[in-house]
Motif scaffolding. Structure first.
Motif, PDB file in Angstrom:
ATOM      1  N   TRP A   1       0.834  -1.203   0.000  1.00 24.21           N
ATOM      2  CA  TRP A   1       0.000   0.000   0.000  1.00 24.21           C
ATOM      3  C   TRP A   1       0.866   1.250   0.000  1.00 24.21           C
ATOM      4  O   TRP A   1       2.057   1.195   0.303  1.00 24.21           O
TER       5      TRP A   1
ATOM      6  N   ASN B   1     -14.013  13.034   4.274  1.00 29.98           N
ATOM      7  CA  ASN B   1     -13.570  12.279   3.105  1.00 29.98           C
ATOM      8  C   ASN B   1     -14.618  12.362   2.006  1.00 29.98           C
ATOM      9  O   ASN B   1     -15.684  12.937   2.193  1.00 29.98           O
TER      10      ASN B   1
ATOM     11  N   SER C   1      -5.101   1.370  -0.431  1.00 35.36           N
ATOM     12  CA  SER C   1      -5.928   0.207  -0.114  1.00 35.36           C
ATOM     13  C   SER C   1      -7.362   0.583   0.241  1.00 35.36           C
ATOM     14  O   SER C   1      -8.239  -0.274   0.245  1.00 35.36           O
ATOM     15  N   ALA C   2      -7.637   1.862   0.527  1.00 37.08           N
ATOM     16  CA  ALA C   2      -8.999   2.292   0.848  1.00 37.08           C
ATOM     17  C   ALA C   2      -9.680   2.959  -0.345  1.00 37.08           C
ATOM     18  O   ALA C   2     -10.900   3.053  -0.386  1.00 37.08           O
TER      19      ALA C   2
ATOM     20  N   ASP D   1       0.384   5.724   0.888  1.00 31.80           N
ATOM     21  CA  ASP D   1      -0.421   6.858   1.335  1.00 31.80           C
ATOM     22  C   ASP D   1       0.323   8.108   0.894  1.00 31.80           C
ATOM     23  O   ASP D   1       1.500   8.274   1.206  1.00 31.80           O
TER      24      ASP D   1
ATOM     25  N   ASP E   1     -14.940  10.790   8.931  1.00 32.36           N
ATOM     26  CA  ASP E   1     -14.412   9.454   9.190  1.00 32.36           C
ATOM     27  C   ASP E   1     -14.100   9.345  10.675  1.00 32.36           C
ATOM     28  O   ASP E   1     -14.288  10.295  11.433  1.00 32.36           O
TER      29      ASP E   1
ATOM     30  N   ARG F   1     -13.465  -3.296  -3.856  1.00 27.28           N
ATOM     31  CA  ARG F   1     -12.070  -2.883  -3.694  1.00 27.28           C
ATOM     32  C   ARG F   1     -11.661  -2.035  -4.888  1.00 27.28           C
ATOM     33  O   ARG F   1     -11.990  -2.332  -6.021  1.00 27.28           O
TER      34      ARG F   1
ATOM     35  N   HIS G   1     -10.047   6.121  -1.336  1.00 29.69           N
ATOM     36  CA  HIS G   1     -10.842   7.335  -1.160  1.00 29.69           C
ATOM     37  C   HIS G   1      -9.945   8.469  -0.668  1.00 29.69           C
ATOM     38  O   HIS G   1      -8.836   8.231  -0.213  1.00 29.69           O
TER      39      HIS G   1
END
Length: 192
Positions: free
Chosen positions: A76, A173, A98-99, A78, A167, A186, A101
């Motif tokens: 992943w 978000n 991995s999220a 970020d 969140d 996913r 958004h």
């Protein structure tokens, strides 16, 4: 009861051992140049280790209008874009692969996921974030970095800054309230 401290030297590396536990965090900064770096991580990224996340890499790039800060593992990444040219602040917008958004890093008074965000992101601010993403894309070094920044820009292009949700951390978000009540598919696997 005394804790025995033993130092084991292997080549040029010194590994402190307390009882049976090897203190790896003390070794990783020294060993970073020889730790296998995933192809998605650019050369020059700093390696770190902790027992929860394992080995992660961090790097940042000053941009003409701000900064891109990255943290990644094999699985992943970020990326945080902010208008702070000194790369000292993390306020701005983040994308976690991995999220799939966006997280707008301004603290809100709300907490818990899925509630309407008490604030809004102005369309002009979204334009500024897209400009930062374009600047970061121009300076990116790996195909994975480019893919992540393109996906971030795709999400920014369709973000309604007045329809954000909170969140669990208190940030806002780009998820919709219904995303919290159903299993989201996913997102694209951009980092591997």
């Amino acid at each position: 009861m005394a804790v025995a401290l033993l130092v084991v030297a292997v080549g040029a590396l010194t590994w402190p051992i307390v009882g049976p536990l090897v203190i790896l965090p003390a070794v990783v900064p020294v060993a970073a140049p020889v730790i296998a770096r995933p192809p998605a991580v650019p050369k020059g990224a700093n390696a770190e280790f902790d027992f929860k996340s394992g080995t992660t890499w961090r790097w940042r790039r000053p941009l003409p209008s701000g900064c891109a800060r990255w943290m990644a593992s094999e699985d992943w990444a970020d990326v945080n874009l902010s208008s702070d040219r000194n790369c000292a602040q993390t306020l701005g917008v983040s994308y976690f692969t991995s999220a799939d958004h966006l997280v707008f890093r301004w603290h809100t008074s709300g907490s818990g996921g899925g509630r309407p965000c008490p604030g809004a992101i102005a369309p002009e601010q979204i334009v500024e974030f897209r400009a930062l993403a374009a600047q970061a894309l121009a300076l990116s070094e790996t195909a994975a970095e480019k893919a992540v920044l393109r996906r971030m820009d795709e999400r920014l292009a369709v973000t309604d800054g007045a329809a954000l949700t909170t969140d669990a951390s208190g940030y806002c978000n780009d998820l919709k309230p219904e995303d919290y009540h159903r299993r989201r598919p996913r997102g694209p696997d951009l980092w591997r």
